[in-house]
Design an enzyme around this catalytic site. Structure first.
Site, mmCIF file in Angstrom:
data_model
loop_
_atom_site.group_PDB
_atom_site.id
_atom_site.type_symbol
_atom_site.label_atom_id
_atom_site.label_comp_id
_atom_site.label_asym_id
_atom_site.label_seq_id
_atom_site.Cartn_x
_atom_site.Cartn_y
_atom_site.Cartn_z
ATOM 1 N N ARG A 107 31.102 58.536 30.867
ATOM 2 C CA ARG A 107 30.657 57.481 31.778
ATOM 3 C C ARG A 107 29.846 58.111 32.909
ATOM 4 O O ARG A 107 30.248 59.157 33.438
ATOM 5 C CB ARG A 107 31.880 56.759 32.363
ATOM 6 N N TYR B 189 30.540 52.590 43.933
ATOM 7 C CA TYR B 189 31.718 52.674 43.075
ATOM 8 C C TYR B 189 31.633 53.907 42.175
ATOM 9 O O TYR B 189 30.557 54.233 41.657
ATOM 10 C CB TYR B 189 31.868 51.408 42.186
ATOM 11 N N ASP C 21 29.676 51.638 34.484
ATOM 12 C CA ASP C 21 30.520 50.573 35.048
ATOM 13 C C ASP C 21 29.788 49.921 36.218
ATOM 14 O O ASP C 21 29.553 50.563 37.244
ATOM 15 C CB ASP C 21 31.844 51.193 35.544
ATOM 16 N N HIS D 294 30.945 47.325 37.786
ATOM 17 C CA HIS D 294 32.080 47.014 38.670
ATOM 18 C C HIS D 294 31.911 45.674 39.374
ATOM 19 O O HIS D 294 32.050 45.580 40.604
ATOM 20 C CB HIS D 294 32.276 48.144 39.685
ATOM 21 N N GLU E 156 29.839 47.895 31.696
ATOM 22 C CA GLU E 156 31.183 47.364 31.981
ATOM 23 C C GLU E 156 31.182 46.499 33.239
ATOM 24 O O GLU E 156 30.485 46.778 34.213
ATOM 25 C CB GLU E 156 32.126 48.540 32.176
ATOM 26 N N GLU F 96 39.309 44.932 32.562
ATOM 27 C CA GLU F 96 40.366 45.785 33.117
ATOM 28 C C GLU F 96 41.234 45.016 34.101
ATOM 29 O O GLU F 96 42.391 45.362 34.306
ATOM 30 C CB GLU F 96 39.786 47.027 33.780
ATOM 31 N N ARG G 150 38.715 45.200 27.771
ATOM 32 C CA ARG G 150 39.254 46.357 28.494
ATOM 33 C C ARG G 150 40.699 46.185 28.960
ATOM 34 O O ARG G 150 41.239 47.056 29.618
ATOM 35 C CB ARG G 150 38.389 46.619 29.720
ATOM 36 N N GLU H 196 39.544 54.845 27.843
ATOM 37 C CA GLU H 196 39.171 55.535 29.086
ATOM 38 C C GLU H 196 40.213 56.598 29.392
ATOM 39 O O GLU H 196 41.413 56.352 29.264
ATOM 40 C CB GLU H 196 39.099 54.526 30.237
ATOM 41 N N TRP I 246 34.041 44.335 45.366
ATOM 42 C CA TRP I 246 34.116 45.807 45.317
ATOM 43 C C TRP I 246 34.164 46.261 43.875
ATOM 44 O O TRP I 246 34.805 45.650 43.027
ATOM 45 C CB TRP I 246 35.357 46.334 46.063
HETATM 46 C C1 CS2 Z 1 37.385 51.441 37.203
HETATM 47 C C2 CS2 Z 1 38.613 51.773 37.952
HETATM 48 O O1 CS2 Z 1 38.193 52.909 35.578
HETATM 49 C C3 CS2 Z 1 37.421 51.972 35.791
HETATM 50 O O2 CS2 Z 1 36.661 51.457 34.957
HETATM 51 O O3 CS2 Z 1 36.952 50.140 37.230
HETATM 52 O O4 CS2 Z 1 38.339 52.955 38.638
HETATM 53 C C4 CS2 Z 1 39.082 50.735 38.934
HETATM 54 O O5 CS2 Z 1 38.160 50.646 40.002
HETATM 55 C C5 CS2 Z 1 40.437 51.132 39.449
HETATM 56 O O6 CS2 Z 1 41.297 51.231 38.352
HETATM 57 C C6 CS2 Z 1 40.964 50.121 40.440
HETATM 58 O O7 CS2 Z 1 42.245 50.499 40.856
HETATM 59 MG MG MG Z 2 35.935 49.625 35.476
#
Ligand code: CS2
Ligand code: MG
Length: 403
Positions: free
Chosen positions: A148, A160, A211, A213, A237, A263, A284, A340, A403
């Site tokens: 990634r 991020y 990502d 995000h 993602e 996620e 995810r 991941e 975020w």
């Molecule tokens: C992220 C994470 O791993 C990922 O894809 O989106 O770092 C996420 O921000 C954290 O798990 C939040 O606690």
């Molecule tokens: Mg993520």
């Protein structure tokens, strides 16, 4: 039958907070479940201690599905990240117990291995494109087949996925939420050059992921997806917030770049339309946040009907207990995509000794009975809980954002 005689919630902070449920039986066998919800850990710990543990005592530990249905339907207030993380911890611990009593690794109870190993992706990140590509080359040298890419954005103080200490990315960074500043325009300009440089340096035999995000509108995500098609991303993602699952129809109309989301999903209902309409390519959702192994297996089976593969979340805020459970799940299901793997720190690995191993870009949960992970309670007790919030994000004009 193995009767549940005790259950404890263990909160520890070996560099970051983890919540672990330990369920003990009258046959001297115990099971573990991860209940960590980053930034809201004590909410889940209290839900478990006050509203779940008292209901477990005396139950048959083999009755995993019945306990799941009791905790889900019996909650009345169904779903949500706190409830489903608590249910996940119980479910995972009961699978651990069942495996230990059967003398089998959990993946054997899930139908046996469907592959020899689980392809994982690592996190290359850096202050700028050159830094990020150098990190990606390091991951390629470590044998990762999927990497990634998350780079700093020119003109933004932070973004991020770019960590201070390079390898162990932990976003929960302060006792109260840190305020980050975001600019979609600056971000959108920075991603195509990142992928161009990465393909130039790494070639085409490595999967490259990114990502977003939750930070683009659907049409912006469609534009970025189209801009990146020439570099063949493995996935984009969290392209856009997914509460409105129909958002992804717009993205799909504009790009063939594969999409991954989920996620932050905590049940199959969060993904039903996305999967049914094939609006995504990877889901995810993960063991700790989506109701445990039992519910995630149902979600994966539903996804299998619609050409959607799994790509479970595996950040450092999911404990090694969740990582172990995820690898058993990943090894067994037919529509596995990628896992991941944001490696934990040595401190964390010492608290949670485990059988899973990384080798040449693949992982395997090992063949220890159950999940093949434990908790060193004496060591765990040394690490006091320390409140930590995830950051928040505002646009440059101060507007609250994602975020
Ligand atoms: C992220 C994470 O791993 C990922 O894809 O989106 O770092 C996420 O921000 C954290 O798990 C939040 O606690
Ligand atoms: Mg993520």
């Amino acid at each position: 039958m193995p009767r549940i005689i005790g259950s404890r919630v263990i909160v520890t902070c070996p560099g970051r907070n983890f919540v672990t449920l330990k369920i003990e039986t009258d046959e001297g066998v115990y099971g573990l479940g991860d209940a960590t919800l980053n930034g809201r850990e004590l909410a889940v710990a209290s839900y478990l201690a006050e509203h779940v543990v008292p209901c477990l005592i005396g139950r048959d530990a083999h009755r995993i599905e019945d306990v799941w249905q009791f905790l889900y339907r019996g909650a009345y207030w169904r779903r949500g990240p706190v409830t489903m993380a608590a249910i996940a911890a119980v479910d995972t611990a009961l699978w651990d117990i069942k495996g230990k009593l059967a003398g089998l690794p959990v993946y054997q109870l899930l139908g046996g291995a469907s592959r020899d190993g689980v392809m994982v992706y690592g996190h290359a990140n850096g202050r700028d494109i050159a830094d990020t590509v150098a990190a990606a080359q390091h991951y390629k040298e470590l044998g990762y087949k999927a990497i990634r890419l998350q780079s700093g954005v020119p003109g933004l103080a932070s973004t991020y996925g770019v960590s201070k200490d390079r390898y162990f990315y932990e976003p929960a960074d302060a006792d109260l939420p840190t305020e980050n500043v975001w600019s979609t325009e600056k971000y959108m300009r920075s991603v195509p050059p990142l992928f161009e440089a990465a393909r130039e340096a790494l070639g085409w035999d490595v999967h490259l992921l990114h990502d977003i995000h939750h930070r683009l509108t659907p049409i912006e995500a469609g534009r970025l997806g189209k801009d990146l098609e020439v570099y063949r991303p493995f996935w984009l993602e969290d392209a856009t917030p997914a509460e409105n699952q129909a958002n992804f129809r717009l993205i799909r109309q504009h790009t063939t770049t594969p999409l991954a989301v989920g996620e932050i999903f905590n049940s199959i209902w969060d993904a039903k339309q996305l999967i049914e309409e094939q609006l995504i390519d990877y889901v995810r959702a993960t063991v700790v946040h989506a109701g445990g192994i039992s519910h995630l297996k149902k979600l994966a089976s539903f996804a299998e009907l619609h050409n959607v593969r799994t790509g479970c979340h595996g950040a450092t805020d999911l404990s090694p207990v969740c990582m172990a459970a995820a690898l058993h799940f990943d090894l067994a299901i037919p529509n596995f995509g990628v896992q991941e793997y944001m490696r934990h720190t040595e401190e964390t690995d010492a608290v949670f000794p485990h059988a899973y191993r990384f080798e040449d870009g693949m992982m395997h949960p090992g063949d220890a009975p159950g999940l093949g992970v434990d908790i060193n309670e004496k060591l765990a007790a040394k690490y006091e809980y320390k409140r930590a919030f995830l950051p928040v994000n505002r646009l440059e004009d101060g507007t609250m954002f994602n975020w």
